[in-house]
Design a protein around this motif. Structure first.
Motif, PDB file in Angstrom:
ATOM      1  N   GLY A  93       0.242  -1.075   0.094  1.00 21.50           N
ATOM      2  CA  GLY A  93      -0.381   0.011   0.141  1.00 21.50           C
ATOM      3  C   GLY A  93       0.904   1.194  -0.047  1.00 21.50           C
ATOM      4  O   GLY A  93       0.631   2.098  -0.632  1.00 21.50           O
ATOM      5  N   ALA A  94       1.828   0.971   0.744  1.00 21.97           N
ATOM      6  CA  ALA A  94       2.873   2.333   0.704  1.00 21.97           C
ATOM      7  C   ALA A  94       3.551   3.037  -0.363  1.00 21.97           C
ATOM      8  O   ALA A  94       3.663   3.887  -0.460  1.00 21.97           O
ATOM      9  CB  ALA A  94       4.058   2.430   1.941  1.00 21.97           C
ATOM     10  N   ILE A  95       3.930   1.685  -1.234  1.00 19.93           N
ATOM     11  CA  ILE A  95       4.769   1.766  -2.267  1.00 19.93           C
ATOM     12  C   ILE A  95       3.768   2.432  -3.834  1.00 19.93           C
ATOM     13  O   ILE A  95       4.141   2.896  -4.334  1.00 19.93           O
ATOM     14  CB  ILE A  95       5.211   0.276  -2.903  1.00 19.93           C
ATOM     15  CG1 ILE A  95       6.393   0.225  -2.011  1.00 19.93           C
ATOM     16  CG2 ILE A  95       5.677   0.449  -3.885  1.00 19.93           C
ATOM     17  CD1 ILE A  95       6.727  -1.387  -2.283  1.00 19.93           C
ATOM     18  N   VAL A  96       2.306   1.444  -3.377  1.00 20.60           N
ATOM     19  CA  VAL A  96       1.424   2.153  -4.033  1.00 20.60           C
ATOM     20  C   VAL A  96       1.459   3.490  -3.916  1.00 20.60           C
ATOM     21  O   VAL A  96       0.572   4.581  -4.834  1.00 20.60           O
ATOM     22  CB  VAL A  96       0.040   1.764  -4.289  1.00 20.60           C
ATOM     23  CG1 VAL A  96      -0.645   2.114  -5.303  1.00 20.60           C
ATOM     24  CG2 VAL A  96       0.374   0.197  -5.230  1.00 20.60           C
ATOM     25  N   ASP A  97       0.931   4.325  -2.714  1.00 21.47           N
ATOM     26  CA  ASP A  97       0.607   5.342  -2.564  1.00 21.47           C
ATOM     27  C   ASP A  97       1.662   6.157  -2.651  1.00 21.47           C
ATOM     28  O   ASP A  97       1.456   7.720  -1.702  1.00 21.47           O
ATOM     29  CB  ASP A  97       0.294   5.428  -1.310  1.00 21.47           C
ATOM     30  CG  ASP A  97      -0.305   5.826  -0.987  1.00 21.47           C
ATOM     31  OD1 ASP A  97      -1.811   7.342  -1.495  1.00 21.47           O
ATOM     32  OD2 ASP A  97      -0.253   7.279   0.387  1.00 21.47           O
ATOM     33  N   MET A  98       3.005   5.961  -3.063  1.00 22.07           N
ATOM     34  CA  MET A  98       4.308   7.190  -2.764  1.00 22.07           C
ATOM     35  C   MET A  98       3.480   7.956  -3.571  1.00 22.07           C
ATOM     36  O   MET A  98       3.090   8.012  -5.296  1.00 22.07           O
ATOM     37  CB  MET A  98       5.186   6.113  -3.437  1.00 22.07           C
ATOM     38  CG  MET A  98       6.298   5.019  -2.804  1.00 22.07           C
ATOM     39  SD  MET A  98       7.240   4.141  -3.627  1.00 22.07           S
ATOM     40  CE  MET A  98       8.251   6.074  -3.877  1.00 22.07           C
ATOM     41  N   ASN A  99       4.846   9.450  -3.745  1.00 24.24           N
ATOM     42  CA  ASN A  99       3.990  10.604  -4.851  1.00 24.24           C
ATOM     43  C   ASN A  99       5.362  10.421  -5.811  1.00 24.24           C
ATOM     44  O   ASN A  99       4.335  10.865  -7.056  1.00 24.24           O
ATOM     45  CB  ASN A  99       4.115  12.075  -3.451  1.00 24.24           C
ATOM     46  CG  ASN A  99       3.406  11.873  -3.093  1.00 24.24           C
ATOM     47  OD1 ASN A  99       2.791  12.207  -2.725  1.00 24.24           O
ATOM     48  ND2 ASN A  99       3.852  13.160  -1.718  1.00 24.24           N
ATOM     49  N   SER A 100       5.469   9.487  -5.771  1.00 26.07           N
ATOM     50  CA  SER A 100       6.513   9.678  -7.615  1.00 26.07           C
ATOM     51  C   SER A 100       5.814   9.012  -8.438  1.00 26.07           C
ATOM     52  O   SER A 100       5.224   7.915  -8.365  1.00 26.07           O
ATOM     53  CB  SER A 100       7.696   8.356  -7.185  1.00 26.07           C
ATOM     54  OG  SER A 100       8.595   8.694  -8.468  1.00 26.07           O
ATOM     55  N   GLU A 101       6.379  10.058  -9.867  1.00 27.26           N
ATOM     56  CA  GLU A 101       5.229   9.782 -11.380  1.00 27.26           C
ATOM     57  C   GLU A 101       6.264   8.684 -11.466  1.00 27.26           C
ATOM     58  O   GLU A 101       5.115   8.220 -12.336  1.00 27.26           O
ATOM     59  CB  GLU A 101       5.391  10.625 -11.214  1.00 27.26           C
ATOM     60  CG  GLU A 101       4.325  12.213 -10.418  1.00 27.26           C
ATOM     61  CD  GLU A 101       2.857  11.811 -10.833  1.00 27.26           C
ATOM     62  OE1 GLU A 101       2.652  11.090 -11.746  1.00 27.26           O
ATOM     63  OE2 GLU A 101       2.129  12.259  -9.785  1.00 27.26           O
ATOM     64  N   SER A 102       6.663   7.830 -11.432  1.00 22.62           N
ATOM     65  CA  SER A 102       7.378   6.312 -12.030  1.00 22.62           C
ATOM     66  C   SER A 102       6.704   5.720 -11.732  1.00 22.62           C
ATOM     67  O   SER A 102       7.365   4.719 -10.280  1.00 22.62           O
ATOM     68  CB  SER A 102       9.171   6.666 -11.377  1.00 22.62           C
ATOM     69  OG  SER A 102       9.592   5.833 -11.887  1.00 22.62           O
ATOM     70  N   TRP A 103       6.362   4.899 -12.262  1.00 21.79           N
ATOM     71  CA  TRP A 103       6.022   3.510 -11.984  1.00 21.79           C
ATOM     72  C   TRP A 103       6.601   2.298 -12.180  1.00 21.79           C
ATOM     73  O   TRP A 103       6.499   1.546 -11.793  1.00 21.79           O
ATOM     74  CB  TRP A 103       4.044   3.436 -13.180  1.00 21.79           C
ATOM     75  CG  TRP A 103       3.203   4.197 -13.165  1.00 21.79           C
ATOM     76  CD1 TRP A 103       3.130   5.249 -13.250  1.00 21.79           C
ATOM     77  CD2 TRP A 103       2.255   3.504 -11.433  1.00 21.79           C
ATOM     78  NE1 TRP A 103       1.297   5.257 -12.655  1.00 21.79           N
ATOM     79  CE2 TRP A 103       1.063   5.092 -11.573  1.00 21.79           C
ATOM     80  CE3 TRP A 103       2.111   2.390 -10.746  1.00 21.79           C
ATOM     81  CZ2 TRP A 103       0.205   4.685 -10.501  1.00 21.79           C
ATOM     82  CZ3 TRP A 103       1.205   2.656 -10.351  1.00 21.79           C
ATOM     83  CH2 TRP A 103       0.028   3.213 -10.082  1.00 21.79           C
ATOM     84  N   LEU A 104       7.979   2.749 -12.587  1.00 20.91           N
ATOM     85  CA  LEU A 104       8.893   1.409 -13.197  1.00 20.91           C
ATOM     86  C   LEU A 104       9.165   1.408 -11.167  1.00 20.91           C
ATOM     87  O   LEU A 104       9.843   0.480 -10.752  1.00 20.91           O
ATOM     88  CB  LEU A 104      10.416   2.395 -13.505  1.00 20.91           C
ATOM     89  CG  LEU A 104      11.001   1.179 -13.929  1.00 20.91           C
ATOM     90  CD1 LEU A 104      11.301   0.113 -14.280  1.00 20.91           C
ATOM     91  CD2 LEU A 104      12.110   2.317 -14.737  1.00 20.91           C
ATOM     92  N   LEU A 105       9.785   2.290 -10.342  1.00 20.93           N
ATOM     93  CA  LEU A 105      10.485   2.856  -9.432  1.00 20.93           C
ATOM     94  C   LEU A 105       9.475   2.246  -8.752  1.00 20.93           C
ATOM     95  O   LEU A 105       9.432   1.278  -8.249  1.00 20.93           O
ATOM     96  CB  LEU A 105      10.654   3.913  -8.717  1.00 20.93           C
ATOM     97  CG  LEU A 105      11.185   4.111  -7.784  1.00 20.93           C
ATOM     98  CD1 LEU A 105      12.287   3.689  -7.405  1.00 20.93           C
ATOM     99  CD2 LEU A 105      11.181   5.431  -6.765  1.00 20.93           C
TER     100      LEU A 105
END
Length: 641
Positions: free
Chosen positions: A326-338
Motif C-alpha cells: 500500500g505504501a509503495i502504491v501510495d508514493m508521490n513518485s510518478e515513476s511506475w518503474l520505481l
C-alpha cells in the motif's frame, strides 16, 4: 462365502510376495483346488484330477433339496447345520482333517458359519488346530477373509492370536496385510502388541510400509503408537527402509512426518537415502534429503524461536507485506518503474520468507494471518484517514464497538474447542471391545483414526486429525474446525467482518467525496478510476481489500444462516445428504429431518436465545449424544457424512 464361488487352494490365501528382509519368495508347489479366492494370492497350480466343471456343481437353488446327499465338508461350506449334525451323530470325527490337512472348523471359520463353529467346538474340535498348505489356524482363515464376528467368536473360545502360520505371520500381521482395520483394532484391544514381531522379525508397521501401497494401514498403526524406528531381526531394517525398498511414497511420507530417522543404518550400513538411490526413485531421494535438511535447520536456536512464535511472526510478516504494498502504491513518485521495482523486492522478500518458514505451517496459517493483517490496516486507515475528517461521535462509537466485537469473536472462534472427541487409551480399548462384540465396529459408528465411538453428527477432520462433534467445516480463516462449541462465535465473527467492510466503504466514499474531484458525467468510469488512483491509491487498495473480505464473509454468512435457520443442518451434513439424495429415485427434501425444529426454534437453539422466557432453547452436548442402538443411526451421522 459358498464353496462353489471360486477354485483355489486349501488355506493358502496369502500373497506369494517376498518378505522384505528374507530376500526370497515362498513356493509351495502344486495345490488342490480351494473354493475361496482372495486378492492377495499368487498363481496356484490346480490338480487336473481334482478339477470340477462348474456345470457339475450343485446349483444354489437345489442346496437344501440335495443336502441329504452332501458330504460333511460341503455341508459345512453351505452352513447346513442339520446335515452336519446328522453326519457327526453318525460317527464322523470333527477333528479328522481331510487329505489336505484341513479340518471342518477351518471350513466353518472361513465361511463365517457361527453356529457350526459352536457345534464343532462342543464336539471336541481344536480351536487352534493348524491345517492347509500354510499351516494356518481357523483364526488365520477368518482374519484373511475379514470375518470380524468369527474372529471374536474364535477368540472367545480360546483361539491364540500369537500363533504364527506357515509363512510366519501372526494374527495382527495378517489383519494389517489384508487391510482389515476393524480386526486389527480388536486384536490390539485384546492385548496384541502393536510392535510384536512375526517369525521373520518384522513388525506390522514394516509389513504395511513394504506391502501396502497407500497411506493406510501405515497411518492407522502410527496412530496406535507403533514404533517408527523399530528394526527387524534379519537385516536391521526400519519401517522407513521397508517403504523405500518398496517405493511406497505415501508410507514414507507418513513415517517421516511421524519422526522416522533418515540416518538409521541397516545391517549393511545403508540408510534410507542410500536405498532410495539403489531403487532409482528421484521422488524419494528428494523427499528424504529435504526432510534431512529441514531437521538439521530445525536444531538451530533461531528456528526454534521462529517455530515457537510462528503465528505472531507470520502476522507481522503479512502486516508488513500489505503495508509495504500500500505504501509503495501510495508514493508521490510518478515513476511506475520505481514502484514496480519496489513491489518486486517485496515479492522477493515474501518468497524468501516462505522458503525459510516451515512450509506446511506457513501455508496453513497464511489465510488466517493475512485476514488479521487486513483488519489491522482497516483499523489504521480509519484512525489516520477518516478520523481527521471528523465523523460523528455515533459513527466513531459504532466503529469502535464493531472492531472490538470482530477481534473478540475471532479470538473466541480460534481459541474455543470446537467439540473434539477425546478418550484415554483405556477408554479407546474398551470402545473397540464393546462395539466389536456388539457388531457395531463400522466406519459410521467407529473412527479407526481416533479409535473412538463417534457421537451423532460427528465427523473426522483430517486437517485437525480429530473427530469433531457437529462439525460444520474446517475454516482456513481460523486455521481450525468449526463445530458444536464455536459455531455461534464463527457466525458472529462473519457478521462483524461484514460490518467492518461496510464501515470501510462508508469512510472511503466520504473521503473521496471530500478530497477528490469526481464528475462521473464528464469523466466516465475510467476517468473516475484514474482520479481515485491519483487521489489516494492507499484508500483504493483498502477499499478493494475490504470489498474482497466483505464478499466472502457476506456470502458465507447468508449460507450459514440459511442452513441453521431453515434446515437445521451443518455444511457437512447438507453436502453429504445432497450427494446421498442424488442416488435416490425419490429424494426427501432437506427440510424434512429430525434436527429441523422450525426457523425460530432453530435460531433460538443455535444461539441459546431465551428472550425473557419466550424461547426454550434445546441444550444438547453433542459430544455425548450417541445413537440409541446399533441399527438406529442418527440422521446426518457418519453413514451419510
Amino acid at each position: 462365502m459358498d464353496w462353489n464361488e471360486g477354485d483355489n487352494d486349501h488355506g493358502n490365501m496369502h500373497d506369494n510376495c517376498n518378505h522384505g528382509n528374507t530376500g526370497h519368495s515362498h513356493s509351495h508347489g502344486p495345490r488342490a483346488p480351494h473354493p475361496f479366492m482372495t486378492p492377495f494370492q499368487g498363481q496356484f497350480a490346480n490338480k487336473a484330477d481334482q478339477a470340477m466343471d462348474i456345470s457339475q456343481q450343485p446349483k444354489r437353488r437345489s442346496h437344501m433339496d440335495e443336502s441329504a446327499s452332501l458330504d460333511i465338508v460341503k455341508a459345512t461350506q453351505f452352513g447346513i447345520l442339520e446335515r452336519c449334525k446328522e453326519l457327526v451323530d453318525a460317527g464322523y470325527d470333527v477333528r479328522l482333517p481331510d487329505k489336505e490337512n484341513v479340518t471342518l472348523l477351518h471350513w466353518a471359520a472361513i465361511n463365517n458359519r457361527a453356529e457350526l463353529v459352536k457345534f464343532y467346538i462342543s464336539k471336541g474340535s481344536l480351536v487352534d488346530q493348524l491345517g492347509g498348505d500354510l499351516n494356518s489356524s481357523p483364526l488365520h482363515w477368518a482374519i484373511r477373509q475379514g470375518h470380524l464376528p468369527m474372529v471374536i467368536q474364535l477368540i472367545r473360545y480360546g483361539a491364540d492370536s500369537s500363533i504364527a502360520d506357515g509363512e510366519g505371520y501372526r494374527a495382527l500381521h495378517l489383519s494389517i496385510l489384508f487391510q482389515h482395520m476393524g480386526i486389527a483394532a480388536y486384536l490390539m484391544a485384546k492385548g496384541q502388541e502393536v510392535d510384536g514381531p512375526d517369525c521373520n522379525g518384522q513388525t506390522p508397521l514394516m509389513l504395511a510400509a513394504q506391502k501396502i501401497i497407500g497411506p493406510e494401514p501405515t497411518n492407522f498403526l502410527i496412530k496406535n503408537n507403533a514404533s517408527v524406528n523399530a528394526v527387524d531381526k534379519v537385516n536391521r531394517n526400519t519401517p522407513l527402509h521397508c517403504a523405500v525398498l518398496a517405493g511406497n511414497v505415501d508410507a514414507a511420507h507418513i513415517l517421516l512426518e511421524a519422526g522416522a530417522s533418515v540416518d538409521a543404518e541397516n545391517l549393511n550400513g545403508h540408510t534410507p537415502i542410500d536405498l532410495a538411490h539403489q531403487v532409482h526413485s528421484p521422488l524419494l531421494i528428494h523427499m528424504l534429503n529435504h526432510v534431512k535438511q529441514e531437521r538439521i535447520r530445525s536444531n538451530s536456536r533461531c528456528l526454534r524461536i521462529v517455530n515457537r512464535y510462528r503465528v505472531f511472526l507470520q502476522f507481522l510478516l503479512c502486516t508488513a507485506v500489505l503495508g509495504s504494498v500500500g505504501a509503495i502504491v501510495d508514493m508521490n513518485s510518478e515513476s511506475w518503474l520505481l514502484k514496480g521495482v519496489l513491489l518486486a523486492c517485496v515479492i522477493g522478500v515474501l518468497n524468501l520468507a516462505a522458503r525459510n518458514f516451515p512450509s506446511p505451517g506457513f501455508q496453513t496459517l497464511l489465510p488466517a494471518t493475512a485476514l488479521m493483517a487486513s483488519v489491522f490496516w482497516m483499523i489504521v486507515t480509519w484512525c489516520l484517514w477518516f478520523l481527521p475528517d471528523g465523523p460523528s461521535a455515533t459513527a466513531q462509537a459504532l466503529f469502535t464497538v464493531n472492531a472490538t466485537a470482530l477481534l473478540y469473536f475471532y479470538l473466541r472462534t480460534c481459541r474455543t474447542d470446537p467439540g473434539s472427541i477425546k478418550a484415554t487409551e483405556e477408554e479407546k480399548k474398551m470402545n473397540v471391545l464393546v462395539l466389536a462384540e456388539a457388531g457395531g465396529l463400522e466406519p459410521r459408528i467407529f473412527c479407526t483414526s481416533c479409535m473412538i465411538k463417534k457421537p451423532m453428527r460427528t465427523n473426522h477432520c483430517f486437517n485437525c486429525d480429530a473427530c469433531v462433534a457437529k462439525q460444520d467445516h474446517h475454516s482456513i480463516w481460523t486455521n481450525g474446525c468449526i463445530g458444536a462449541r464455536n459455531h455461534h462465535y464463527f457466525i458472529l465473527f462473519l457478521f462483524s467482518l461484514m460490518l467492518m467492510g461496510a464501515w470501510m466503504f462508508y469512510g472511503c466514499l466520504k473521503y473521496w467525496a471530500t478530497h477528490c474531484v469526481l464528475h462521473y458525467e464528464e469523466q466516465g468510469l475510467w476517468g473516475v478510476v484514474s482520479v481515485l488512483v491519483t487521489c489516494s491509491p492507499w484508500l483504493l487498495s483498502v477499499f478493494l481489500l475490504a470489498f474482497y473480505h466483505t464478499c466472502w464473509s457476506g456470502l458465507m454468512l447468508l449460507l450459514q444462516l440459511y442452513q441453521i435457520a431453515f434446515l437445521g443442518l451443518t455444511t457437512a451434513e447438507r453436502t453429504s445428504l445432497t450427494m446421498h439424495q442424488r442416488k435416490q429415485r425419490q429424494p426427501v427434501p432437506l427440510k424434512q429431518n429430525p434436527y429441523n425444529l422450525g426457523v425460530m426454534r432453530n435460531l433460538a437453539s443455535f444461539f441459546q436465545l431465551r428472550c425473557c422466557g419466550l424461547f426454550k432453547p434445546a441444550i444438547i452436548d453433542w459430544t455425548q449424544q450417541f445413537p440409541p442402538g446399533r441399527d438406529q443411526h442418527g440422521f446426518g451421522h457418519t453413514d451419510l457424512v
